[in-house]
Design an enzyme around this catalytic site. Structure first.
Site, PDB file in Angstrom:
ATOM      1  CB  SER A 191      -0.907   0.010   1.232  1.00 48.78           C
ATOM      2  OG  SER A 191      -1.552   1.262   1.365  1.00 48.78           O
ATOM      3  CB  SER A 218      -1.982  14.516 -12.573  1.00 54.37           C
ATOM      4  OG  SER A 218      -2.804  15.380 -11.806  1.00 54.37           O
ATOM      5  CB  VAL A 233      -8.804   6.379 -20.028  1.00 59.46           C
ATOM      6  CG1 VAL A 233      -7.554   7.201 -20.153  1.00 59.46           C
ATOM      7  CG2 VAL A 233      -8.981   5.890 -18.613  1.00 59.46           C
ATOM      8  CE  LYS A 264     -13.448  13.572 -13.004  1.00 64.77           C
ATOM      9  NZ  LYS A 264     -12.982  13.195 -14.351  1.00 64.77           N
ATOM     10  CE  LYS A 316      -4.148  12.006  -9.257  1.00 66.40           C
ATOM     11  NZ  LYS A 316      -3.283  10.818  -9.018  1.00 66.40           N
ATOM     12  CE  LYS A 368     -10.166   4.725 -11.942  1.00 64.29           C
ATOM     13  NZ  LYS A 368      -9.608   4.264 -13.212  1.00 64.29           N
TER      14      LYS A 368
END
Length: 581
Positions: A281, A346, A404, A349, A361, A307
């Site tokens: 992690s 990145s 994407v 957003k 981000k 995300k």
């Protein structure tokens, strides 16, 4: 010659050739016998005529049997659809042959734009002009059109798809002919149009020299290796022949899946790449340090992040700990082991965000910009104890892009599932627009952008024109051979419902905070000019933010965002049963 072993209903050219060969051998022997024995009253011409009649009768009897048996089978079939094949070339003809033995589609003809083919036939099926398709669809009751034009360029392919969009037919594309011939896929595996077809924009071929610059014969580490972007980065990287690739992933099944896939790719393509799966992690700095010290990666691609906008909006503390401090932990481990290049994946957003995910981000970007701008790094204030000053030998860069197509949580898989279930398709707002890029293209551009970095750059991918989500939904309905149910067409097949913007969602996404991005050596990669805070000051901000996240103090987190994240929009956003400021 084994003619009795043939199955009549599947008799084809091979069986006819065998029949001709058998009759030819028989005819030669028969004619030889006539010449040798000179039987009275039997002319030698019989040695030529009789074999020819024999061939006609034997071949005709088998052909008639095939036609009769195939006709009975065809009459008893329950066709799933009535099909036209777009393309009368080799791929189209091979597909037609495969369809002849299938049980799904009644093949009605071919479509082709070649004037030399229009009006002619293939196995009794007409070849029609593209201008006559609408009339043919109506008169023949066509339900499906299959694109069998693998050699066409993307632009021409998109023109064909656009011309078919208004027809009440399901447009699909062809599996690879090698897969079809080998039996790995069947006619049932006709594919939905790929995401490039829906996007309507041709990807730019990658620069191979840029791709390989930071990868060939190096040790490469990818965090979030089991995710949509991380896994595609791994697939692209492995073909550039690194010495070793480290797959860092917190999700066990995701790590298992990408590890097996990459091993298969290496075996299939004879690539001598060591694949190392590492359960870890990014929130655990000690584990990341251990990995970097043991394997000494030369390049790190940091794709691990939360995300999903609504989920992070409801869990801001976890979003901060993972997206901001997970990035910082990986950056610290990279600095301490002298990693050459560190590339953060990145998002658009991060530009003037109205949501926590975008703000986290942007904070991660600011942290890396601050690190890149400092020659020596001191983490004493962040750790609240004396720490060793770390010399900065790592090139930090960020690559920012939009959505994407096909990734987990992407709108295209969601729409396809909703179409399969009979609708409705759900759109959050009639005017919502997004930038889109395919996963392979995004991954290739990330690798190329990272290779151009010198330190602290924020690279922005040119994603073309933004796509209106409502238009994308309508396009997918139409290309599925269905109609949209709305006020102008109350009897349509699929309804499109507007559900309202989700917590933290924007109508329009942006890629730049400032103006006038600089061009780079690649036409699809730009370099943004983004302001940042020096590390000596920003480390204090990070210490306050980590304390707020550990205390689950959402108010303080949002206050820091409001001060340091340019354009962060503070507004009331519904989040489940709670309301967050």
């Amino acid at each position: 010659m084994g003619l009795y072993r043939a199955i009549f209903r599947y008799t084809g050219m091979a069986a006819l050739a065998t029949t001709a060969k058998a009759v030819g051998i028989y005819g030669a022997l028969f004619f030889g016998a006539l010449v040798l024995f000179k039987w009275d009253g039997v002319p030698r011409s019989v040695g030529l005529i009789q074999p020819m009649l024999f061939l006609l009768l034997v071949g005709a009897s088998r052909a008639l049997a095939r036609i009769w048996l195939a006709g009975n089978t065809a009459r008893s079939r329950q066709w799933e659809g009535r099909l036209l094949i777009y393309g009368a070339g080799d791929a189209g003809v091979q597909t037609a042959s495969a369809l002849a033995y299938g049980c799904q589609f009644a093949l009605l003809g071919f479509i082709d734009g070649d004037p030399a083919k229009i009006g002619r036939t293939i196995n009794g099926l007409d070849i029609i002009s593209p201008s006559d398709v609408r009339e043919a669809v109506e008169s023949m009751g066509v339900t499906d059109i299959l694109l069998a034009v693998p050699s066409l360029g993307r632009m021409r392919r998109n023109e064909i798809i656009a011309s078919l969009r208004g027809l009440p037919v399901h447009v699909r594309t062809l599996p690879g002919m090698a897969d079809l011939a080998s039996g790995r896929v069947t006619i049932r595996d006709f594919q939905e149009l790929d995401v490039e077809d829906l996007l309507g924009r041709a990807p730019v071929p990658p620069d191979q020299a840029l791709l390989a610059r930071n990868l060939a014969d190096k040790c490469v580490l990818v965090t979030g290796a089991g995710g949509s972007i991380g896994s595609e980065l791994c697939r692209q990287i492995v073909f550039e022949k690194p010495r070793r690739i480290l797959l860092v992933e917190h999700n066990e099944f995701g790590l298992y899946t990408i590890h097996r896939e990459l091993e298969g790719l290496c075996q299939e393509n004879k690539l001598a790449v060591e694949i190392v799966p590492l359960l870890a992690s990014v929130s655990k700095l000690g584990r990341l340090r251990e990995i970097c010290q043991k394997y000494r990666p030369a390049t790190v691609y940091h794709a691990a992040a939360y995300k999903h906008v609504p989920l992070v909006e409801c869990n801001p503390s976890e979003g901060v700990l993972n997206n901001v401090f997970g990035t910082l932990n990986m950056a610290r481990a990279a600095l301490e082991s002298d990693v050459e290049y560190f590339v953060l994946i990145s998002t658009d957003k991060a530009v003037r965000p109205t949501n926590v995910m975008g703000a986290t981000k942007r904070m991660a970007e600011l942290a890396l910009q601050a690190l890149a701008g400092s020659r020596t790094i001191d983490f004493e204030e962040l750790d609240r104890r004396p720490s060793i000053v770390t010399p900065n030998r790592t090139v930090f860069a960020m690559v920012r892009f939009g959505n994407v197509l096909g990734s987990s949580g992407s709108v295209v898989p969601l729409f396809r599932r909703q179409l399969h279930e009979g609708g409705p398709l759900t759109v959050t707002h009639e005017e919502v627009t997004r930038y889109f890029m395919t996963i392979p293209e995004a991954a290739q551009l990330v690798l190329q952008a990272g290779a151009m970095a010198h330190g602290g750059e924020v690279f922005v991918l040119d994603m073309g024109q933004p796509v209106r989500i409502m238009d994308l939904a309508r396009r997918m309905v139409q290309l599925s051979g269905l109609t949209v149910r709305d006020e102008s067409n109350p009897t349509g097949d699929i309804e499109i419902q507007v559900t309202g913007l989700r917590p933290g969602e924007k109508l329009y996404e942006e890629l730049l905070i400032g103006d006038n991005p600089e061009p780079t050596a690649h036409e699809r990669i730009m370099k943004a000019r983004e302001d940042y805070v020096q590390w000596e000051k920003f480390v204090t901000v990070l210490a306050s933010m980590r304390h707020a996240a550990e205390q689950n103090d959402d108010t303080q987190i949002r206050s820091i965002f409001g001060e340091y994240v340019h354009g962060y929009g503070r507004r009331e956003l519904a989040c489940g049963d709670a309301t967050v400021a």
